[in-house]
Design a protein around this motif. Structure first.
Motif, PDB file in Angstrom:
ATOM      1  N   ALA A   1     -24.386 -18.116   4.842  1.00 24.69           N
ATOM      2  CA  ALA A   1     -24.681 -16.706   4.565  1.00 24.69           C
ATOM      3  C   ALA A   1     -23.890 -15.803   5.505  1.00 24.69           C
ATOM      4  CB  ALA A   1     -26.177 -16.448   4.702  1.00 24.69           C
ATOM      5  N   VAL A   2     -23.898 -16.130   6.803  1.00 20.18           N
ATOM      6  CA  VAL A   2     -23.166 -15.325   7.783  1.00 20.18           C
ATOM      7  C   VAL A   2     -21.684 -15.295   7.433  1.00 20.18           C
ATOM      8  CG1 VAL A   2     -22.383 -15.254  10.190  1.00 20.18           C
ATOM      9  CG2 VAL A   2     -24.797 -15.652   9.675  1.00 20.18           C
TER      10      VAL A   2
ATOM     11  N   GLY B   1     -16.980 -10.851   3.308  1.00 23.61           N
ATOM     12  CA  GLY B   1     -17.118  -9.661   2.468  1.00 23.61           C
ATOM     13  C   GLY B   1     -16.799  -8.395   3.242  1.00 23.61           C
ATOM     14  N   PHE B   2     -17.324  -8.321   4.460  1.00 27.55           N
ATOM     15  CA  PHE B   2     -17.082  -7.159   5.301  1.00 27.55           C
ATOM     16  C   PHE B   2     -15.590  -7.011   5.600  1.00 27.55           C
ATOM     17  CE2 PHE B   2     -16.640  -5.367   9.624  1.00 27.55           C
ATOM     18  CZ  PHE B   2     -17.145  -4.098   9.376  1.00 27.55           C
TER      19      PHE B   2
ATOM     20  N   LEU C   1     -20.993 -13.121   4.461  1.00 30.69           N
ATOM     21  CA  LEU C   1     -21.181 -11.729   4.846  1.00 30.69           C
ATOM     22  C   LEU C   1     -19.960 -11.199   5.607  1.00 30.69           C
ATOM     23  CD1 LEU C   1     -23.864 -10.400   4.100  1.00 30.69           C
ATOM     24  CD2 LEU C   1     -24.441 -10.393   6.542  1.00 30.69           C
ATOM     25  N   VAL C   2     -19.509 -11.982   6.591  1.00 30.89           N
ATOM     26  CA  VAL C   2     -18.353 -11.550   7.395  1.00 30.89           C
ATOM     27  C   VAL C   2     -17.106 -11.440   6.512  1.00 30.89           C
ATOM     28  CG1 VAL C   2     -16.821 -12.143   9.315  1.00 30.89           C
ATOM     29  CG2 VAL C   2     -19.273 -12.510   9.528  1.00 30.89           C
TER      30      VAL C   2
END
Lengths: 282, 293
Positions: free
Chosen positions: A22-23, A29-30, A26-27
Protein backbone atom coordinates in the motif's frame (compact mmCIF):
# COMPACT_ATOMS: atom_id res chain seq x y z
CA UNK A 1 12.68 -4.46 9.41
CA UNK A 2 11.21 -6.73 6.83
CA UNK A 3 11.34 -9.90 8.72
CA UNK A 4 9.05 -9.87 11.72
CA UNK A 5 8.56 -13.59 11.90
CA UNK A 6 12.14 -14.80 12.11
CA UNK A 7 13.80 -17.22 9.73
CA UNK A 8 11.80 -19.92 8.07
CA UNK A 9 8.68 -19.77 5.94
CA UNK A 10 6.50 -16.72 6.60
CA UNK A 11 2.85 -16.57 5.64
CA UNK A 12 2.66 -14.83 2.29
CA UNK A 13 -0.17 -12.52 3.33
CA UNK A 14 1.62 -11.10 6.33
CA UNK A 15 0.39 -7.62 7.36
CA UNK A 16 3.85 -6.22 6.66
CA UNK A 17 3.39 -7.18 3.02
CA UNK A 18 -0.03 -5.57 2.76
CA UNK A 19 1.18 -2.35 4.38
CA UNK A 20 4.36 -2.39 2.26
CA UNK A 21 2.44 -2.77 -0.98
CA UNK A 22 0.00 0.00 0.00
CA UNK A 23 2.78 2.44 0.94
CA UNK A 24 4.58 1.65 -2.28
CA UNK A 25 1.53 2.24 -4.45
CA UNK A 26 0.80 5.46 -2.58
CA UNK A 27 4.32 6.84 -3.03
CA UNK A 28 4.35 5.85 -6.71
CA UNK A 29 1.01 7.58 -7.26
CA UNK A 30 2.23 10.69 -5.49
CA UNK A 31 5.46 10.75 -7.52
CA UNK A 32 3.57 10.42 -10.81
CA UNK A 33 1.23 13.22 -9.77
CA UNK A 34 4.24 15.32 -8.83
CA UNK A 35 5.74 14.73 -12.27
CA UNK A 36 2.75 15.88 -14.30
CA UNK A 37 0.84 18.29 -12.03
CA UNK A 38 3.12 21.35 -12.41
CA UNK A 39 2.81 21.29 -16.20
CA UNK A 40 -0.96 20.96 -16.00
CA UNK A 41 -1.16 23.83 -13.51
CA UNK A 42 0.91 26.05 -15.81
CA UNK A 43 -1.41 25.28 -18.72
CA UNK A 44 -4.47 26.10 -16.59
CA UNK A 45 -2.95 29.35 -15.35
CA UNK A 46 -2.21 30.49 -18.91
CA UNK A 47 -5.95 30.99 -19.52
CA UNK A 48 -6.21 33.53 -16.69
CA UNK A 49 -8.07 36.67 -17.84
CA UNK A 50 -6.67 38.92 -15.09
CA UNK A 51 -3.20 40.43 -14.98
CA UNK A 52 -1.80 38.18 -12.28
CA UNK A 53 -1.58 34.43 -11.88
CA UNK A 54 -4.06 32.57 -9.70
CA UNK A 55 -5.25 29.02 -9.50
CA UNK A 56 -7.81 27.95 -10.48
CA UNK A 57 -7.93 30.72 -13.10
CA UNK A 58 -10.74 33.22 -12.55
CA UNK A 59 -12.08 32.70 -16.08
CA UNK A 60 -11.10 31.62 -19.53
CA UNK A 61 -9.28 33.88 -21.91
CA UNK A 62 -6.73 33.55 -24.67
CA UNK A 63 -5.53 37.12 -24.27
CA UNK A 64 -2.11 36.15 -22.91
CA UNK A 65 -1.49 34.01 -25.95
CA UNK A 66 -2.20 37.05 -28.15
CA UNK A 67 0.03 39.10 -25.90
CA UNK A 68 2.85 36.63 -26.52
CA UNK A 69 2.41 36.72 -30.29
CA UNK A 70 2.33 40.52 -30.25
CA UNK A 71 5.44 40.82 -28.11
CA UNK A 72 8.22 41.50 -30.61
CA UNK A 73 10.94 40.73 -28.09
CA UNK A 74 9.52 37.26 -27.46
CA UNK A 75 8.80 36.37 -31.09
CA UNK A 76 12.28 37.54 -32.10
CA UNK A 77 13.82 35.41 -29.39
CA UNK A 78 11.87 32.39 -30.61
CA UNK A 79 13.42 32.92 -34.04
CA UNK A 80 16.89 33.17 -32.53
CA UNK A 81 16.33 29.97 -30.56
CA UNK A 82 15.04 28.10 -33.59
CA UNK A 83 18.14 29.05 -35.57
CA UNK A 84 20.47 28.16 -32.71
CA UNK A 85 18.73 24.81 -32.21
CA UNK A 86 18.90 24.03 -35.91
CA UNK A 87 22.64 24.75 -36.14
CA UNK A 88 23.40 22.84 -32.96
CA UNK A 89 21.50 19.77 -34.19
CA UNK A 90 23.20 19.84 -37.58
CA UNK A 91 26.66 20.25 -36.05
CA UNK A 92 26.08 17.57 -33.42
CA UNK A 93 24.75 15.07 -35.96
CA UNK A 94 27.62 15.75 -38.36
CA UNK A 95 30.20 15.27 -35.60
CA UNK A 96 28.45 12.70 -33.44
CA UNK A 97 27.21 10.04 -35.85
CA UNK A 98 30.63 9.29 -37.45
CA UNK A 99 32.20 9.37 -33.99
CA UNK A 100 29.70 6.79 -32.78
CA UNK A 101 30.62 4.60 -35.78
CA UNK A 102 34.30 4.79 -34.88
CA UNK A 103 33.69 3.97 -31.25
CA UNK A 104 31.43 0.96 -31.94
CA UNK A 105 32.79 -0.54 -35.16
CA UNK A 106 36.36 0.68 -34.90
CA UNK A 107 39.24 -1.55 -34.01
CA UNK A 108 42.19 0.51 -32.87
CA UNK A 109 44.20 0.91 -29.68
CA UNK A 110 42.85 3.13 -26.90
CA UNK A 111 39.22 2.79 -27.99
CA UNK A 112 38.05 2.96 -24.40
CA UNK A 113 39.96 6.20 -24.02
CA UNK A 114 38.26 7.63 -27.09
CA UNK A 115 34.82 6.72 -25.75
CA UNK A 116 35.57 8.31 -22.40
CA UNK A 117 36.77 11.46 -24.11
CA UNK A 118 33.78 11.70 -26.46
CA UNK A 119 31.34 11.35 -23.57
CA UNK A 120 33.32 13.65 -21.24
CA UNK A 121 31.10 16.72 -21.78
CA UNK A 122 28.25 14.97 -19.99
CA UNK A 123 30.27 15.22 -16.78
CA UNK A 124 30.30 18.99 -17.14
CA UNK A 125 27.46 21.11 -15.81
CA UNK A 126 26.03 23.46 -18.45
CA UNK A 127 27.11 26.44 -16.39
CA UNK A 128 30.76 25.36 -16.41
CA UNK A 129 30.72 24.80 -20.19
CA UNK A 130 29.09 28.21 -20.59
CA UNK A 131 31.60 30.06 -18.42
CA UNK A 132 34.59 28.22 -19.88
CA UNK A 133 33.49 29.12 -23.42
CA UNK A 134 32.89 32.74 -22.38
CA UNK A 135 36.39 33.02 -20.86
CA UNK A 136 38.06 31.25 -23.76
CA UNK A 137 36.22 33.54 -26.18
CA UNK A 138 37.36 36.60 -24.28
CA UNK A 139 40.93 35.31 -24.24
CA UNK A 140 41.01 34.95 -28.02
CA UNK A 141 39.10 38.25 -28.36
CA UNK A 142 35.82 36.70 -29.43
CA UNK A 143 32.69 38.24 -27.93
CA UNK A 144 29.67 36.47 -26.51
CA UNK A 145 27.46 35.92 -29.53
CA UNK A 146 25.03 33.40 -30.84
CA UNK A 147 27.85 31.73 -32.78
CA UNK A 148 29.56 31.15 -29.48
CA UNK A 149 26.29 29.86 -28.08
CA UNK A 150 25.98 27.35 -30.93
CA UNK A 151 29.53 26.09 -30.30
CA UNK A 152 29.07 25.80 -26.53
CA UNK A 153 25.70 24.09 -26.86
CA UNK A 154 27.14 21.66 -29.39
CA UNK A 155 29.76 20.62 -26.85
CA UNK A 156 26.97 20.21 -24.30
CA UNK A 157 24.70 18.18 -26.63
CA UNK A 158 27.28 16.04 -28.46
CA UNK A 159 27.15 13.16 -25.93
CA UNK A 160 23.39 12.89 -26.56
CA UNK A 161 23.85 12.12 -30.24
CA UNK A 162 26.84 9.87 -29.64
CA UNK A 163 25.11 7.85 -26.92
CA UNK A 164 21.83 7.37 -28.76
CA UNK A 165 23.63 6.39 -32.00
CA UNK A 166 26.08 4.11 -30.16
CA UNK A 167 23.27 2.32 -28.34
CA UNK A 168 21.50 1.58 -31.61
CA UNK A 169 24.66 0.65 -33.50
CA UNK A 170 25.65 -1.82 -30.82
CA UNK A 171 22.26 -3.51 -31.23
CA UNK A 172 22.56 -3.95 -34.99
CA UNK A 173 23.35 -7.40 -36.25
CA UNK A 174 26.57 -7.16 -38.31
CA UNK A 175 25.51 -10.34 -40.12
CA UNK A 176 22.91 -8.30 -42.01
CA UNK A 177 25.73 -6.23 -43.48
CA UNK A 178 27.64 -9.40 -44.32
CA UNK A 179 24.57 -10.89 -45.97
CA UNK A 180 24.15 -7.77 -48.03
CA UNK A 181 27.80 -7.93 -49.09
CA UNK A 182 27.49 -11.62 -49.96
CA UNK A 183 24.50 -10.83 -52.14
CA UNK A 184 26.73 -8.53 -54.13
CA UNK A 185 25.93 -5.11 -52.71
CA UNK A 186 28.78 -2.64 -52.50
CA UNK A 187 29.73 -0.97 -49.24
CA UNK A 188 27.85 2.20 -50.08
CA UNK A 189 24.74 0.31 -51.09
CA UNK A 190 24.91 -1.75 -47.92
CA UNK A 191 25.22 1.38 -45.85
CA UNK A 192 22.35 3.21 -47.54
CA UNK A 193 19.99 0.26 -47.87
CA UNK A 194 20.81 -1.88 -44.84
CA UNK A 195 22.55 0.08 -42.07
CA UNK A 196 20.92 3.48 -42.44
CA UNK A 197 17.27 2.31 -42.38
CA UNK A 198 17.95 0.43 -39.16
CA UNK A 199 19.64 3.51 -37.72
CA UNK A 200 16.97 5.93 -38.92
CA UNK A 201 14.72 6.09 -35.84
CA UNK A 202 17.73 6.46 -33.52
CA UNK A 203 19.05 9.34 -35.63
CA UNK A 204 15.63 10.97 -35.56
CA UNK A 205 15.52 10.64 -31.77
CA UNK A 206 19.05 11.99 -31.42
CA UNK A 207 18.27 14.96 -33.65
CA UNK A 208 15.00 15.73 -31.88
CA UNK A 209 16.52 15.54 -28.41
CA UNK A 210 19.40 17.76 -29.41
CA UNK A 211 17.07 20.27 -31.02
CA UNK A 212 14.84 20.45 -27.95
CA UNK A 213 17.78 20.71 -25.55
CA UNK A 214 19.41 23.45 -27.63
CA UNK A 215 16.10 25.28 -27.88
CA UNK A 216 15.37 25.05 -24.14
CA UNK A 217 18.80 25.40 -22.65
CA UNK A 218 19.33 28.25 -20.22
CA UNK A 219 22.41 27.18 -18.22
CA UNK A 220 24.81 27.48 -21.16
CA UNK A 221 22.91 30.27 -22.90
CA UNK A 222 23.00 32.70 -19.96
CA UNK A 223 26.77 32.99 -20.33
CA UNK A 224 27.36 32.82 -24.05
CA UNK A 225 24.35 34.28 -25.85
CA UNK A 226 24.32 37.62 -27.62
CA UNK A 227 23.26 40.60 -25.52
CA UNK A 228 21.04 41.78 -28.37
CA UNK A 229 19.12 38.98 -30.02
CA UNK A 230 18.76 36.82 -26.93
CA UNK A 231 17.40 33.29 -27.31
CA UNK A 232 14.01 32.47 -25.79
CA UNK A 233 15.16 30.74 -22.59
CA UNK A 234 17.35 33.72 -21.63
CA UNK A 235 14.53 36.13 -22.42
CA UNK A 236 12.18 34.04 -20.27
CA UNK A 237 14.71 33.81 -17.48
CA UNK A 238 14.85 37.60 -17.10
CA UNK A 239 11.09 37.81 -17.48
CA UNK A 240 10.45 35.24 -14.74
CA UNK A 241 12.87 36.98 -12.38
CA UNK A 242 11.17 40.36 -12.61
CA UNK A 243 7.57 39.64 -13.38
CA UNK A 244 4.83 37.09 -12.93
CA UNK A 245 2.40 37.88 -15.74
CA UNK A 246 0.35 34.98 -17.09
CA UNK A 247 2.13 35.63 -20.41
CA UNK A 248 5.00 33.48 -19.09
CA UNK A 249 2.49 30.71 -18.43
CA UNK A 250 1.24 31.08 -22.00
CA UNK A 251 4.78 30.70 -23.41
CA UNK A 252 5.32 27.73 -21.12
CA UNK A 253 2.04 26.16 -22.19
CA UNK A 254 3.04 26.48 -25.84
CA UNK A 255 6.39 24.84 -25.06
CA UNK A 256 4.70 22.03 -23.16
CA UNK A 257 2.28 21.49 -26.02
CA UNK A 258 5.07 21.33 -28.59
CA UNK A 259 7.12 18.90 -26.52
CA UNK A 260 4.08 16.64 -26.16
CA UNK A 261 3.75 16.71 -29.93
CA UNK A 262 7.40 15.75 -30.33
CA UNK A 263 6.96 12.94 -27.83
CA UNK A 264 3.95 11.65 -29.74
CA UNK A 265 5.92 11.55 -32.98
CA UNK A 266 8.96 9.96 -31.34
CA UNK A 267 6.80 7.47 -29.48
CA UNK A 268 5.29 6.37 -32.79
CA UNK A 269 8.58 6.12 -34.67
CA UNK A 270 11.16 5.13 -32.09
CA UNK A 271 9.15 3.76 -29.19
CA UNK A 272 9.08 5.58 -25.87
CA UNK A 273 10.89 2.86 -23.99
CA UNK A 274 13.93 3.14 -26.21
CA UNK A 275 13.99 6.90 -25.80
CA UNK A 276 14.47 6.91 -22.06
CA UNK A 277 17.83 5.21 -21.66
CA UNK A 278 20.35 7.25 -23.61
CA UNK A 279 18.50 10.51 -23.05
CA UNK A 280 19.47 10.78 -19.41
CA UNK A 281 21.41 13.98 -19.46
CA UNK A 282 20.80 17.43 -18.12
CA UNK B 1 34.94 3.55 -54.76
CA UNK B 2 37.27 6.03 -53.19
CA UNK B 3 39.30 4.30 -50.48
CA UNK B 4 38.48 7.01 -47.96
CA UNK B 5 34.73 6.49 -48.43
CA UNK B 6 35.27 2.77 -48.14
CA UNK B 7 37.13 3.10 -44.84
CA UNK B 8 34.35 5.25 -43.38
CA UNK B 9 31.67 2.78 -44.34
CA UNK B 10 33.64 -0.21 -43.34
CA UNK B 11 34.37 1.29 -39.96
CA UNK B 12 37.46 -0.05 -38.37
CA UNK B 13 39.40 3.18 -38.32
CA UNK B 14 39.71 5.89 -35.71
CA UNK B 15 39.34 8.71 -38.11
CA UNK B 16 35.52 9.09 -38.37
CA UNK B 17 35.82 10.27 -34.77
CA UNK B 18 38.52 12.78 -35.65
CA UNK B 19 36.22 15.77 -36.34
CA UNK B 20 34.41 15.26 -33.03
CA UNK B 21 37.69 14.85 -31.14
CA UNK B 22 39.15 17.97 -32.74
CA UNK B 23 35.98 19.89 -31.99
CA UNK B 24 36.05 18.87 -28.33
CA UNK B 25 39.73 19.73 -28.00
CA UNK B 26 39.15 23.25 -29.31
CA UNK B 27 35.77 23.99 -27.74
CA UNK B 28 35.90 21.98 -24.52
CA UNK B 29 39.51 21.25 -23.50
CA UNK B 30 40.95 24.68 -24.33
CA UNK B 31 38.02 26.54 -22.69
CA UNK B 32 38.34 24.37 -19.58
CA UNK B 33 42.06 25.13 -19.39
CA UNK B 34 41.27 28.84 -19.77
CA UNK B 35 38.71 28.61 -16.98
CA UNK B 36 41.26 26.91 -14.74
CA UNK B 37 43.98 29.40 -15.65
CA UNK B 38 41.78 32.46 -15.04
CA UNK B 39 41.63 31.55 -11.37
CA UNK B 40 45.39 31.73 -11.02
CA UNK B 41 46.22 34.96 -12.78
CA UNK B 42 44.99 38.53 -12.53
CA UNK B 43 42.50 39.64 -15.15
CA UNK B 44 41.28 43.04 -16.18
CA UNK B 45 38.62 43.39 -18.86
CA UNK B 46 39.04 39.86 -20.09
CA UNK B 47 42.79 40.23 -20.55
CA UNK B 48 45.45 38.67 -18.38
CA UNK B 49 47.45 41.37 -16.63
CA UNK B 50 51.13 40.56 -16.04
CA UNK B 51 51.15 36.82 -16.45
CA UNK B 52 52.31 35.84 -13.02
CA UNK B 53 50.92 32.71 -11.50
CA UNK B 54 49.35 33.34 -8.12
CA UNK B 55 47.54 31.22 -5.56
CA UNK B 56 46.21 34.35 -3.89
CA UNK B 57 42.71 34.15 -5.41
CA UNK B 58 42.24 30.51 -4.50
CA UNK B 59 43.60 31.24 -1.06
CA UNK B 60 41.23 34.12 -0.43
CA UNK B 61 38.23 32.11 -1.67
CA UNK B 62 39.06 29.17 0.58
CA UNK B 63 39.59 31.54 3.51
CA UNK B 64 36.16 33.11 3.03
CA UNK B 65 33.60 31.97 5.61
CA UNK B 66 30.74 32.87 3.26
CA UNK B 67 31.99 30.52 0.55
CA UNK B 68 32.10 27.64 3.01
CA UNK B 69 28.57 28.41 4.20
CA UNK B 70 27.29 28.49 0.63
CA UNK B 71 29.13 25.29 -0.28
CA UNK B 72 27.60 23.59 2.75
CA UNK B 73 24.14 24.72 1.69
CA UNK B 74 24.73 23.49 -1.88
CA UNK B 75 25.75 20.17 -0.40
CA UNK B 76 22.90 19.56 2.01
CA UNK B 77 20.24 20.82 -0.39
CA UNK B 78 21.59 18.44 -3.05
CA UNK B 79 21.82 15.51 -0.61
CA UNK B 80 18.26 15.91 0.72
CA UNK B 81 16.85 16.40 -2.75
CA UNK B 82 18.74 13.38 -4.13
CA UNK B 83 17.55 11.09 -1.33
CA UNK B 84 13.96 12.33 -1.76
CA UNK B 85 14.21 11.67 -5.49
CA UNK B 86 15.31 8.08 -4.84
CA UNK B 87 12.45 7.50 -2.38
CA UNK B 88 9.94 8.79 -4.94
CA UNK B 89 11.57 7.19 -7.98
CA UNK B 90 11.92 3.61 -6.82
CA UNK B 91 8.21 2.87 -6.39
CA UNK B 92 7.49 4.39 -9.82
CA UNK B 93 10.13 2.25 -11.52
CA UNK B 94 8.97 -0.84 -9.63
CA UNK B 95 5.33 -0.19 -10.47
CA UNK B 96 6.34 0.22 -14.11
CA UNK B 97 8.05 -3.17 -14.10
CA UNK B 98 4.96 -4.84 -12.61
CA UNK B 99 2.33 -3.40 -14.92
CA UNK B 100 1.62 -3.75 -18.61
CA UNK B 101 -0.34 -2.18 -21.44
CA UNK B 102 -1.74 1.32 -21.13
CA UNK B 103 -0.34 1.88 -17.61
CA UNK B 104 3.18 1.34 -18.84
CA UNK B 105 2.68 3.91 -21.57
CA UNK B 106 1.14 6.41 -19.17
CA UNK B 107 4.01 6.05 -16.70
CA UNK B 108 6.53 6.51 -19.52
CA UNK B 109 4.75 9.65 -20.70
CA UNK B 110 4.74 11.04 -17.16
CA UNK B 111 8.46 10.34 -16.80
CA UNK B 112 9.70 11.45 -20.22
CA UNK B 113 7.47 14.47 -20.88
CA UNK B 114 9.15 16.63 -18.20
CA UNK B 115 12.50 15.88 -19.88
CA UNK B 116 11.20 17.50 -23.05
CA UNK B 117 9.98 20.57 -21.19
CA UNK B 118 12.53 23.20 -20.27
CA UNK B 119 13.80 23.29 -16.70
CA UNK B 120 12.91 26.97 -16.66
CA UNK B 121 9.26 26.24 -17.38
CA UNK B 122 9.19 23.63 -14.66
CA UNK B 123 10.80 26.02 -12.18
CA UNK B 124 8.21 28.63 -13.15
CA UNK B 125 5.49 26.09 -12.37
CA UNK B 126 6.82 25.86 -8.84
CA UNK B 127 6.72 29.64 -8.55
CA UNK B 128 3.02 29.42 -9.35
CA UNK B 129 2.46 26.64 -6.83
CA UNK B 130 4.54 27.96 -3.94
CA UNK B 131 4.51 31.67 -4.70
CA UNK B 132 3.26 34.20 -2.20
CA UNK B 133 -0.21 34.71 -0.83
CA UNK B 134 -1.99 33.73 -4.02
CA UNK B 135 0.14 30.64 -4.49
CA UNK B 136 -1.74 27.48 -5.22
CA UNK B 137 -0.59 25.60 -2.15
CA UNK B 138 -1.36 28.41 0.30
CA UNK B 139 -4.78 28.97 -1.24
CA UNK B 140 -5.63 25.30 -1.00
CA UNK B 141 -4.46 25.01 2.58
CA UNK B 142 -6.37 28.17 3.56
CA UNK B 143 -9.55 26.96 1.91
CA UNK B 144 -9.28 23.60 3.61
CA UNK B 145 -8.91 25.44 6.89
CA UNK B 146 -5.63 23.68 7.66
CA UNK B 147 -3.88 27.02 8.19
CA UNK B 148 -5.22 30.50 8.89
CA UNK B 149 -2.17 32.48 7.82
CA UNK B 150 -0.43 31.98 4.47
CA UNK B 151 2.77 30.03 5.01
CA UNK B 152 6.09 31.36 3.84
CA UNK B 153 6.87 28.69 1.26
CA UNK B 154 8.93 30.51 -1.32
CA UNK B 155 12.44 31.71 -0.50
CA UNK B 156 13.17 28.80 1.82
CA UNK B 157 15.48 25.79 1.63
CA UNK B 158 12.44 23.59 1.23
CA UNK B 159 11.15 25.44 -1.80
CA UNK B 160 14.52 24.86 -3.46
CA UNK B 161 14.64 21.20 -2.38
CA UNK B 162 11.09 20.44 -3.56
CA UNK B 163 11.64 22.17 -6.89
CA UNK B 164 14.93 20.39 -7.54
CA UNK B 165 13.56 17.00 -6.53
CA UNK B 166 10.66 17.28 -8.95
CA UNK B 167 12.77 18.64 -11.78
CA UNK B 168 15.44 15.95 -11.47
CA UNK B 169 13.10 13.05 -10.70
CA UNK B 170 13.17 11.58 -14.26
CA UNK B 171 16.97 11.23 -14.06
CA UNK B 172 16.52 8.95 -11.07
CA UNK B 173 13.59 7.01 -12.50
CA UNK B 174 15.06 6.18 -15.92
CA UNK B 175 18.11 4.09 -14.88
CA UNK B 176 15.95 2.23 -12.32
CA UNK B 177 13.23 1.65 -14.86
CA UNK B 178 15.65 0.04 -17.29
CA UNK B 179 17.14 -2.29 -14.69
CA UNK B 180 13.90 -3.25 -12.95
CA UNK B 181 11.95 -4.02 -16.11
CA UNK B 182 14.76 -6.15 -17.49
CA UNK B 183 15.34 -8.15 -14.33
CA UNK B 184 15.22 -11.90 -13.97
CA UNK B 185 12.01 -12.67 -12.09
CA UNK B 186 12.83 -16.30 -11.37
CA UNK B 187 14.87 -15.24 -8.34
CA UNK B 188 11.84 -13.59 -6.80
CA UNK B 189 9.68 -16.61 -7.52
CA UNK B 190 12.28 -18.77 -5.85
CA UNK B 191 12.32 -16.50 -2.81
CA UNK B 192 8.53 -16.52 -2.62
CA UNK B 193 8.44 -20.30 -2.99
CA UNK B 194 10.88 -20.58 -0.14
CA UNK B 195 8.39 -18.70 1.99
CA UNK B 196 9.65 -15.12 1.95
CA UNK B 197 6.94 -12.45 2.03
CA UNK B 198 6.65 -9.77 -0.60
CA UNK B 199 8.37 -7.07 1.42
CA UNK B 200 11.18 -9.41 2.39
CA UNK B 201 11.62 -10.58 -1.21
CA UNK B 202 11.69 -6.97 -2.30
CA UNK B 203 14.46 -5.95 0.09
CA UNK B 204 16.57 -9.09 -0.17
CA UNK B 205 16.20 -9.88 -3.87
CA UNK B 206 14.98 -6.90 -5.90
CA UNK B 207 16.84 -4.05 -4.22
CA UNK B 208 20.30 -5.73 -4.21
CA UNK B 209 19.87 -6.42 -7.94
CA UNK B 210 19.33 -2.75 -8.62
CA UNK B 211 22.20 -1.37 -6.53
CA UNK B 212 24.27 -0.26 -9.56
CA UNK B 213 21.28 1.57 -11.05
CA UNK B 214 20.47 3.18 -7.70
CA UNK B 215 23.97 4.58 -7.40
CA UNK B 216 24.07 5.67 -11.04
CA UNK B 217 20.88 7.64 -10.36
CA UNK B 218 22.22 9.03 -7.07
CA UNK B 219 25.44 10.24 -8.71
CA UNK B 220 23.62 11.86 -11.62
CA UNK B 221 20.95 13.58 -9.53
CA UNK B 222 23.46 14.73 -6.94
CA UNK B 223 25.66 16.28 -9.63
CA UNK B 224 22.83 18.16 -11.34
CA UNK B 225 21.37 19.34 -8.01
CA UNK B 226 24.71 20.47 -6.60
CA UNK B 227 25.49 22.57 -9.68
CA UNK B 228 21.95 23.88 -10.33
CA UNK B 229 21.78 27.65 -9.99
CA UNK B 230 18.45 28.35 -11.68
CA UNK B 231 16.21 26.72 -9.07
CA UNK B 232 17.93 28.31 -6.03
CA UNK B 233 17.79 31.70 -7.74
CA UNK B 234 14.13 31.58 -8.69
CA UNK B 235 12.67 29.62 -5.78
CA UNK B 236 15.17 30.77 -3.17
CA UNK B 237 14.68 34.43 -3.89
CA UNK B 238 17.04 37.38 -4.12
CA UNK B 239 18.96 36.95 -0.88
CA UNK B 240 19.28 33.17 -1.15
CA UNK B 241 22.56 31.89 -2.49
CA UNK B 242 24.50 28.70 -3.02
CA UNK B 243 27.97 28.03 -4.40
CA UNK B 244 26.55 27.60 -7.91
CA UNK B 245 24.51 30.82 -7.64
CA UNK B 246 27.65 32.59 -6.48
CA UNK B 247 29.57 31.38 -9.55
CA UNK B 248 26.83 32.84 -11.77
CA UNK B 249 26.67 36.14 -9.90
CA UNK B 250 30.41 36.70 -9.82
CA UNK B 251 30.71 35.97 -13.54
CA UNK B 252 27.63 37.68 -14.96
CA UNK B 253 26.47 40.27 -12.40
CA UNK B 254 29.59 41.38 -10.50
CA UNK B 255 31.83 40.65 -13.51
CA UNK B 256 34.67 39.52 -11.24
CA UNK B 257 35.93 36.82 -13.58
CA UNK B 258 38.84 35.80 -11.39
CA UNK B 259 36.50 35.08 -8.51
CA UNK B 260 34.06 33.39 -10.89
CA UNK B 261 36.81 31.16 -12.27
CA UNK B 262 38.08 30.20 -8.80
CA UNK B 263 34.58 29.41 -7.54
CA UNK B 264 33.69 27.46 -10.70
CA UNK B 265 36.86 25.40 -10.24
CA UNK B 266 35.98 24.74 -6.60
CA UNK B 267 32.41 23.82 -7.55
CA UNK B 268 33.49 21.42 -10.28
CA UNK B 269 36.28 19.79 -8.27
CA UNK B 270 34.11 19.25 -5.20
CA UNK B 271 31.30 17.92 -7.40
CA UNK B 272 33.69 15.37 -8.96
CA UNK B 273 34.89 14.30 -5.51
CA UNK B 274 31.34 13.74 -4.24
CA UNK B 275 30.29 11.91 -7.40
CA UNK B 276 33.40 9.73 -7.16
CA UNK B 277 32.55 8.89 -3.55
CA UNK B 278 28.97 7.96 -4.52
CA UNK B 279 30.16 5.75 -7.40
CA UNK B 280 32.86 4.12 -5.26
CA UNK B 281 30.34 3.52 -2.48
CA UNK B 282 27.99 1.97 -5.02
CA UNK B 283 30.51 -0.50 -6.39
CA UNK B 284 31.51 -1.46 -2.86
CA UNK B 285 27.94 -2.10 -1.91
CA UNK B 286 27.16 -4.09 -5.04
CA UNK B 287 30.22 -6.29 -4.48
CA UNK B 288 29.11 -6.77 -0.90
CA UNK B 289 25.58 -7.73 -1.88
CA UNK B 290 26.93 -10.13 -4.51
CA UNK B 291 29.02 -11.92 -1.92
CA UNK B 292 26.11 -12.06 0.47
CA UNK B 293 23.61 -13.56 -1.94
Amino acid sequence: MTNGSGPGPAPSTHWVDAVGAAVFALVAGFALLLLVAPSLIVIAVSFEPRAYISFPPSGFSLKWYWAVFENRQLTDSVQVSLMVALWVSLLCMALGVPAAFASIRGTFPAKAGLNAFLLAPQMMPGMVIGIATLFFGAYIAFRASNTMLVLALSVFCLPFVIRITMARLADLDPRLDEASANLGAGKLETFVRVTLPQLGPALLAAGAFTFIEAFDNVTVALFTSDVRGRPLPVELYYLVQNDSTPAIAAVSAIEIGLSCLVMLVLGRTVGLERLGGPATKT
Amino acid sequence: MHPVVRRVLHGGGFWPALPAVAFLVVFLVLPMLTLLAFGFVTIERGRIVGDTFTLQHLHSALGDQLIWRLAWRSFYVAVISTVLALVLAYPVAYLFSQTSGIWRTLILIAVISPLLTSALVRTYAWLVILGGRRGLLNQTLLQLGLIDQPLRLLNTDWAVIIGMTQIHLPFMILPLLAVLSGRDRRLEEAARNLGAGRVRTFFTVVVPMSVPAIFAGLALVFAVSYTNFIVPQLLGGGSYSTLAVQVYEQTVVVLDWTRGAVLATILLTSCFVFVYLIVAGGSRLSRWSEIRT
